[in-house]
Design a protein around this motif. Structure first.
Motif, PDB file in Angstrom:
ATOM      1  N   ALA A 100      -1.684  -6.528  -3.207  1.00 48.02           N
ATOM      2  CA  ALA A 100      -2.072  -5.175  -3.609  1.00 48.02           C
ATOM      3  C   ALA A 100      -1.506  -4.848  -4.988  1.00 48.02           C
ATOM      4  O   ALA A 100      -0.394  -5.245  -5.321  1.00 48.02           O
ATOM      5  CB  ALA A 100      -1.588  -4.162  -2.581  1.00 48.02           C
ATOM      6  N   ASP A 101      -2.274  -4.106  -5.767  1.00 46.17           N
ATOM      7  CA  ASP A 101      -1.792  -3.640  -7.068  1.00 46.17           C
ATOM      8  C   ASP A 101      -1.811  -2.121  -7.158  1.00 46.17           C
ATOM      9  O   ASP A 101      -1.640  -1.541  -8.237  1.00 46.17           O
ATOM     10  CB  ASP A 101      -2.611  -4.257  -8.205  1.00 46.17           C
ATOM     11  CG  ASP A 101      -4.099  -3.951  -8.098  1.00 46.17           C
ATOM     12  OD1 ASP A 101      -4.487  -3.177  -7.183  1.00 46.17           O
ATOM     13  OD2 ASP A 101      -4.866  -4.475  -8.916  1.00 46.17           O
ATOM     14  N   ARG A 102      -2.043  -1.491  -6.010  1.00 47.53           N
ATOM     15  CA  ARG A 102      -2.049  -0.025  -5.937  1.00 47.53           C
ATOM     16  C   ARG A 102      -1.827   0.378  -4.479  1.00 47.53           C
ATOM     17  O   ARG A 102      -1.689  -0.489  -3.617  1.00 47.53           O
ATOM     18  CB  ARG A 102      -3.371   0.541  -6.449  1.00 47.53           C
ATOM     19  CG  ARG A 102      -4.585   0.074  -5.657  1.00 47.53           C
ATOM     20  CD  ARG A 102      -5.862   0.685  -6.183  1.00 47.53           C
ATOM     21  NE  ARG A 102      -6.174   0.218  -7.513  1.00 47.53           N
ATOM     22  CZ  ARG A 102      -6.875  -0.882  -7.783  1.00 47.53           C
ATOM     23  NH1 ARG A 102      -7.340  -1.619  -6.774  1.00 47.53           N
ATOM     24  NH2 ARG A 102      -7.133  -1.253  -9.007  1.00 47.53           N
ATOM     25  N   ALA A 113       5.383   0.160   1.829  1.00 48.83           N
ATOM     26  CA  ALA A 113       4.808   0.451   0.519  1.00 48.83           C
ATOM     27  C   ALA A 113       3.864  -0.665   0.083  1.00 48.83           C
ATOM     28  O   ALA A 113       3.963  -1.812   0.543  1.00 48.83           O
ATOM     29  CB  ALA A 113       5.919   0.635  -0.508  1.00 48.83           C
ATOM     30  N   TRP A 114       2.960  -0.320  -0.841  1.00 51.97           N
ATOM     31  CA  TRP A 114       1.941  -1.280  -1.251  1.00 51.97           C
ATOM     32  C   TRP A 114       2.550  -2.542  -1.866  1.00 51.97           C
ATOM     33  O   TRP A 114       1.962  -3.624  -1.801  1.00 51.97           O
ATOM     34  CB  TRP A 114       0.946  -0.641  -2.208  1.00 51.97           C
ATOM     35  CG  TRP A 114       1.492  -0.185  -3.535  1.00 51.97           C
ATOM     36  CD1 TRP A 114       1.942   1.063  -3.856  1.00 51.97           C
ATOM     37  CD2 TRP A 114       1.630  -0.973  -4.732  1.00 51.97           C
ATOM     38  NE1 TRP A 114       2.364   1.109  -5.168  1.00 51.97           N
ATOM     39  CE2 TRP A 114       2.177  -0.123  -5.726  1.00 51.97           C
ATOM     40  CE3 TRP A 114       1.350  -2.293  -5.062  1.00 51.97           C
ATOM     41  CZ2 TRP A 114       2.447  -0.566  -7.022  1.00 51.97           C
ATOM     42  CZ3 TRP A 114       1.619  -2.748  -6.355  1.00 51.97           C
ATOM     43  CH2 TRP A 114       2.161  -1.879  -7.313  1.00 51.97           C
ATOM     44  N   GLN A 115       3.763  -2.426  -2.427  1.00 51.48           N
ATOM     45  CA  GLN A 115       4.395  -3.601  -3.041  1.00 51.48           C
ATOM     46  C   GLN A 115       4.707  -4.697  -2.012  1.00 51.48           C
ATOM     47  O   GLN A 115       4.895  -5.859  -2.396  1.00 51.48           O
ATOM     48  CB  GLN A 115       5.678  -3.179  -3.749  1.00 51.48           C
ATOM     49  CG  GLN A 115       5.467  -2.329  -4.990  1.00 51.48           C
ATOM     50  CD  GLN A 115       5.427  -0.845  -4.691  1.00 51.48           C
ATOM     51  OE1 GLN A 115       5.306  -0.440  -3.524  1.00 51.48           O
ATOM     52  NE2 GLN A 115       5.527  -0.016  -5.715  1.00 51.48           N
ATOM     53  N   ALA A 116       4.786  -4.309  -0.728  1.00 55.99           N
ATOM     54  CA  ALA A 116       5.061  -5.322   0.304  1.00 55.99           C
ATOM     55  C   ALA A 116       3.892  -6.277   0.496  1.00 55.99           C
ATOM     56  O   ALA A 116       4.081  -7.401   0.973  1.00 55.99           O
ATOM     57  CB  ALA A 116       5.394  -4.631   1.629  1.00 55.99           C
ATOM     58  N   PHE A 117       2.700  -5.836   0.124  1.00 59.44           N
ATOM     59  CA  PHE A 117       1.499  -6.677   0.270  1.00 59.44           C
ATOM     60  C   PHE A 117       1.412  -7.597  -0.945  1.00 59.44           C
ATOM     61  O   PHE A 117       0.744  -7.289  -1.935  1.00 59.44           O
ATOM     62  CB  PHE A 117       0.251  -5.801   0.401  1.00 59.44           C
ATOM     63  CG  PHE A 117       0.198  -5.001   1.669  1.00 59.44           C
ATOM     64  CD1 PHE A 117      -0.490  -5.466   2.776  1.00 59.44           C
ATOM     65  CD2 PHE A 117       0.851  -3.774   1.760  1.00 59.44           C
ATOM     66  CE1 PHE A 117      -0.535  -4.724   3.947  1.00 59.44           C
ATOM     67  CE2 PHE A 117       0.807  -3.021   2.932  1.00 59.44           C
ATOM     68  CZ  PHE A 117       0.120  -3.506   4.031  1.00 59.44           C
TER      69      PHE A 117
END
Length: 498
Positions: A100-102, A113-117
């Motif tokens: 994910a980038d957002r 949070a999206w950073q985990a993906f």
């Protein structure tokens, strides 16, 4: 003989449902090495389990711990309950494969949070678990909603042929990497537009590999019978076992309908392999949704990104702060999650008594004020459901959280006290074990769980975490895939539940 660990004088409940018996248990390395009279043997660690139950480590059949085992590898809410293995990737939501980038759409954000993906493949996720082990083992499923988010710009429609092919390729890679199966969650917005045929086509690789199809039904309220039929049809088309996730009948107007759903499940499981999981509470928890609010007798806010200070408050108390309507309040609080009192206690008990019901917490570890099931599910089944309410014997309770789950998911070498199996073990006091987490104080540790071992190493000693992280990313072997496929017909059982 000299062992690493001997548990002496315990009452062993082996995970098969058989009656308990007195014996010593010896651990050597990561395996159970002996069961019997070990009074003449020695060990580096000897634990007197007199008056205690020695059981297989509990397997949490329904979790959303995909990111939690990486971000908080001590996994204290689980080991304090005696859980040694978590099954992740449920409800169509898996951490991989997705970079994910957002912000990711709800409910994927329930994982974090999206950073985990950050995993371009399922193999990369499992490799990360190998590199940074947790205190528990992880059994992974790949989620349909995650695949849709990965490959579709517009989630409001059915997938086209190119998108289906891309998702199916990811399923094939995930199964080759070691996934135990797939999951779906057409109840949720990212997958609500998916048709039954889309699910069959995306999951088509399972026809060759086997595995399980775990599903959060499209509707657990008025249309639950139609939703069951859809799940059965997908399982038949794929020729795999169907796991009915957190089975419930939700909404006041549907209370009591568990008689109808369980009767239908019993008929159908003579035709195809089926099982279900449940947690021991009349409330559920997920993203903040208007339909769930209207179906519930009470709603508590579990978290809110724009208003974290309101977590734990009654939703209806917040209405005057945000225009007075349900819709305006949801808009102001979202993204958010809530706890919904949407089930009837008698339905929960009836579902739990079913012989094919496994124990799954469905806990959400990232919630600001989580549902108490995150910390209390397994001791609540042992203490409240078995000991206090006498819904079933302790041996049955243990089976529902060990052997039954290992058998249904095809987890090799775990779930039973057998010489040669992995030494995933829990020692608990049958008279004291109980949950303490409540909706008001949801993170209180349970009582009565004394010792927990994962792969032969202590992760909980005298009810205190040791800091050890011996868990593994479990991978479903190719041999297991084909063995399960070959024996599918033998797994059908005649209904015995009334």
């Amino acid at each position: 003989m000299h062992y690493d660990v001997i548990l002496r004088h315990g009452e062993l409940i082996d995970g098969t449902g058989a009656a308990r018996y007195s014996a010593d248990l010896g651990v050597l390395g990561e395996r159970i090495a002996a069961i019997g009279d070990l009074s003449r043997d020695t060990a580096d660690t000897v634990i007197d389990a007199q008056g205690q139950i020695v059981a297989p480590g509990f397997i949490d059949s329904h979790t959303h711990d995909d990111a939690f085992v990486l971000s908080d590898p001590s996994v204290e809410p689980k080991i304090c309950q005696g859980v040694t293995t978590v099954i992740a990737g449920n409800c169509g939501i898996s951490l991989a494969p997705l970079c994910a980038d957002r912000e990711v759409p709800q409910p994927l954000d329930l994982l974090g949070a999206w950073q985990a993906f950050r995993f371009p493949s399922f193999a990369a996720y499992l490799d990360a678990l190998d590199a940074e082990p947790a205190a528990v083992n992880t059994v992974p499923l790949v989620g349909h909603s995650t695949l849709r988010v990965r490959h579709m710009a517009d989630l409001r429609r059915e997938a086209n042929a190119q998108e289906i092919a891309a998702m199916a390729a990811d399923v094939r890679e995930s199964m080759a990497a070691g996934a135990y199966g797939v999951s779906s969650g057409t109840f949720y917005p990212p997958a609500a537009a998916a048709t039954q045929q889309e699910l069959i086509d995306v999951f088509a690789p399972l026809r060759e590999t086997g595995g399980v199809f775990a599903t959060h039904l499209r509707d657990e309220t008025a249309q639950i019978m139609d939703s069951l039929e859809e799940a059965f049809a997908i399982g038949r088309a794929l020729d795999v076992r169907v796991v009915l996730s957190h089975h419930k009948v939700a909404g006041k107007e549907n209370h009591g309908r568990s008689r109808q759903t369980l009767a239908r499940i019993d008929v159908q499981r003579t035709q195809q392999p089926l099982c279900l999981d449940c947690h021991p509470y009349p409330a559920t928890s997920t993203m903040l949704r208007a339909d769930r609010i209207h179906q519930s007798s009470r709603v508590m806010l579990a978290w809110s990104k724009p208003h974290p200070e309101l977590a734990g408050r009654d939703f209806h108390e917040l209405l005057p702060m945000f225009g007075g309507s349900v819709d305006s309040t949801i808009e102001a609080l979202s993204p958010a999650g809530a706890i919904y009192f949407v089930m009837d206690e008698r339905d929960v008990e009836r579902i739990f008594r079913h012989e094919m019901t496994m124990v799954g917490s469905d806990g959400l570890p990232n919630d600001t004020r989580p549902h108490p099931r995150l910390w209390g599910t397994f001791p609540r089944v042992l203490g409240e459901f078995s000991r206090t309410r006498s819904l079933f014997p302790l041996e049955t309770a243990v089976r529902k959280m060990t052997g039954l789950t290992a058998e249904q998911f095809g987890i090799e070498g775990r779930g039973h006290l057998v010489v040669g199996n992995y030494a995933d073990l829990v020692v608990f006091d049958p008279e004291r074990v109980i949950d303490r987490a409540t909706f008001a104080e949801p993170t209180l540790r349970p009582e009565g769980i004394a010792h927990v071992f994962v792969n032969g190493r202590a992760v909980l000693t005298h009810a205190q975490p040791t800091g050890s992280r011996p868990g593994r990313a479990l991978r479903r072997s190719q041999d297991m895939m084909y063995a399960v496929k070959a024996n599918m017909s033998a797994s059908f059982t005649s209904p015995e539940h009334a």
